[in-house]
Design a protein around this motif. Structure first.
Motif, mmCIF file in Angstrom:
data_model
loop_
_atom_site.group_PDB
_atom_site.id
_atom_site.type_symbol
_atom_site.label_atom_id
_atom_site.label_comp_id
_atom_site.label_asym_id
_atom_site.label_seq_id
_atom_site.Cartn_x
_atom_site.Cartn_y
_atom_site.Cartn_z
ATOM 1 N N LYS A 1 0.658 -1.316 -0.142
ATOM 2 C CA LYS A 1 -0.151 0.027 -0.064
ATOM 3 C C LYS A 1 0.687 1.218 -0.116
ATOM 4 C CE LYS A 1 -2.600 -1.119 3.667
ATOM 5 N NZ LYS A 1 -3.437 -1.095 4.439
ATOM 6 N N PRO B 1 -9.456 -14.876 2.057
ATOM 7 C CA PRO B 1 -10.046 -13.481 1.977
ATOM 8 C C PRO B 1 -11.634 -13.426 1.950
ATOM 9 C CG PRO B 1 -9.067 -14.048 -0.103
ATOM 10 C CD PRO B 1 -8.530 -15.271 0.789
ATOM 11 N N PHE C 1 -15.603 -8.553 -1.046
ATOM 12 C CA PHE C 1 -15.627 -6.894 -0.525
ATOM 13 C C PHE C 1 -16.946 -6.638 0.274
ATOM 14 C CE2 PHE C 1 -17.635 -6.151 -4.529
ATOM 15 C CZ PHE C 1 -18.217 -5.064 -4.106
ATOM 16 N N LEU D 1 -17.414 -6.993 3.974
ATOM 17 C CA LEU D 1 -16.551 -6.062 4.845
ATOM 18 C C LEU D 1 -17.501 -4.979 5.528
ATOM 19 C CD1 LEU D 1 -13.004 -5.783 3.076
ATOM 20 C CD2 LEU D 1 -13.899 -7.533 4.667
ATOM 21 N N LEU E 1 -9.331 -4.963 10.013
ATOM 22 C CA LEU E 1 -9.767 -5.405 8.696
ATOM 23 C C LEU E 1 -8.695 -6.583 8.159
ATOM 24 C CD1 LEU E 1 -10.612 -1.840 7.115
ATOM 25 C CD2 LEU E 1 -12.123 -3.657 7.513
ATOM 26 N N PHE F 1 -8.962 -8.698 0.089
ATOM 27 C CA PHE F 1 -10.226 -9.147 -0.106
ATOM 28 C C PHE F 1 -10.414 -9.432 -1.535
ATOM 29 C CE2 PHE F 1 -10.432 -4.422 -0.624
ATOM 30 C CZ PHE F 1 -10.996 -4.510 -1.881
ATOM 31 N N LEU G 1 -17.285 -0.306 -4.313
ATOM 32 C CA LEU G 1 -16.045 -0.825 -4.572
ATOM 33 C C LEU G 1 -15.257 0.199 -5.165
ATOM 34 C CD1 LEU G 1 -13.630 -3.012 -4.321
ATOM 35 C CD2 LEU G 1 -14.330 -3.506 -6.617
ATOM 36 N N THR H 1 -6.482 -4.463 1.206
ATOM 37 C CA THR H 1 -7.401 -3.453 1.605
ATOM 38 C C THR H 1 -6.715 -2.271 2.244
ATOM 39 O OG1 THR H 1 -8.439 -5.543 2.779
ATOM 40 C CG2 THR H 1 -9.085 -3.580 3.724
ATOM 41 N N VAL I 1 -12.498 0.781 5.031
ATOM 42 C CA VAL I 1 -13.987 0.623 4.634
ATOM 43 C C VAL I 1 -14.604 1.775 5.411
ATOM 44 C CG1 VAL I 1 -16.191 -0.644 5.213
ATOM 45 C CG2 VAL I 1 -13.958 -2.066 4.746
ATOM 46 N N VAL J 1 -15.828 0.328 0.178
ATOM 47 C CA VAL J 1 -14.686 -0.550 0.455
ATOM 48 C C VAL J 1 -13.505 -0.179 -0.355
ATOM 49 C CG1 VAL J 1 -13.591 -2.989 0.499
ATOM 50 C CG2 VAL J 1 -16.130 -2.701 1.209
ATOM 51 N N GLY K 1 -9.526 -0.423 -1.849
ATOM 52 C CA GLY K 1 -8.531 -1.210 -1.943
ATOM 53 C C GLY K 1 -7.460 -0.768 -3.067
#
Length: 220
Positions: A35, A69, A72, A75, A82, A86, A112, A187, A190, A210, A212
């Protein structure tokens, strides 16, 4: 034949290296590496070769086996921690601008938002003025992804809601059927949907978003 909207070679190579050495870090620690930054992954708009497809399948299988996982839409904003990854399988719209590659979809009350890099996108998909620089959803998502705090700022919900409705509206959600895509994402957050933004897309019932950054996105 597999058709990939997106394959993050940086994420794929890191996972493959860790698996091959049999010294896999905790998935949460590894997900944090994925990330930072959100939009660094590599993009492909062409059919992936057999070798790349095989590598994606192998890594995907290991992630599913090792972390199980969730989809999504399962969640929620109430989860204390989290999961690192996902799954997604949803009709989706895509948008490519100078700074980011975006995908938006929804299942039930969950929307999403996926974001990755766009530097390798083809010009045919470019929409440089689609997202307002004053809202700057990429900045809001990147700051969340790079932070070590579990707190989600109010600007993240508003900025992400804005990005979702803008992608949906730009890509004709109410005019043409959207293609279905599947894949795995890391992830980021959320958050509760901001109704004022969401209603602009004309899609009722969205309650949360959600967010990601994807490992891969495959059109099915």
């Amino acid at each position: 034949m597999s058709f990939f909207w997106y394959v993050s070679r940086s994420k794929l190579e890191l996972l493959t290296e860790q698996y091959d050495k049999s010294v896999l870090d905790s998935f949460r620690g590894l997900a944090l590496k994925f990330k930072t930054p959100v939009a660094e992954a590599e993009l492909r708009f062409t059919n992936a070769g057999p070798g790349l497809v095989s590598e994606v399948r192998r890594v995907e299988k290991r992630i599913v086996q090792d972390t199980a996982p969730l989809d999504f839409e399962c969640l929620s904003t109430e989860e204390a921690q989290l999961p690192p990854f996902f799954l997604f399988d949803t009709p989706a719209a895509r948008l490519v601008e100078e700074r980011g590659f975006w995908v938006a979809g929804h299942v039930g009350g969950a929307a999403l938002v996926l974001v990755g890099a766009a530097r390798h996108a083809t010009g045919a998909f470019s929409s440089p003025s689609a997202l307002s620089p004053s809202v700057d959803p990429l900045r809001a998502i990147t700051e969340k992804a790079e932070g070590d705090s579990a707190r989600v700022g109010a600007d993240l919900g508003g900025a992400s809601s804005y990005a979702w409705q803008a992608i949906m509206r730009t890509n004709g959600q109410n005019k043409i059927p959207l293609p279905t895509v599947r894949g795995i994402a890391v992830t980021v957050a959320v958050v509760e949907a901001q109704r004022q933004q969401i209603r602009r897309a004309g899609i009722p019932g969205i309650q949360r978003l959600v967010i990601g950054t994807p490992l891969h996105i495959e059109q099915t």
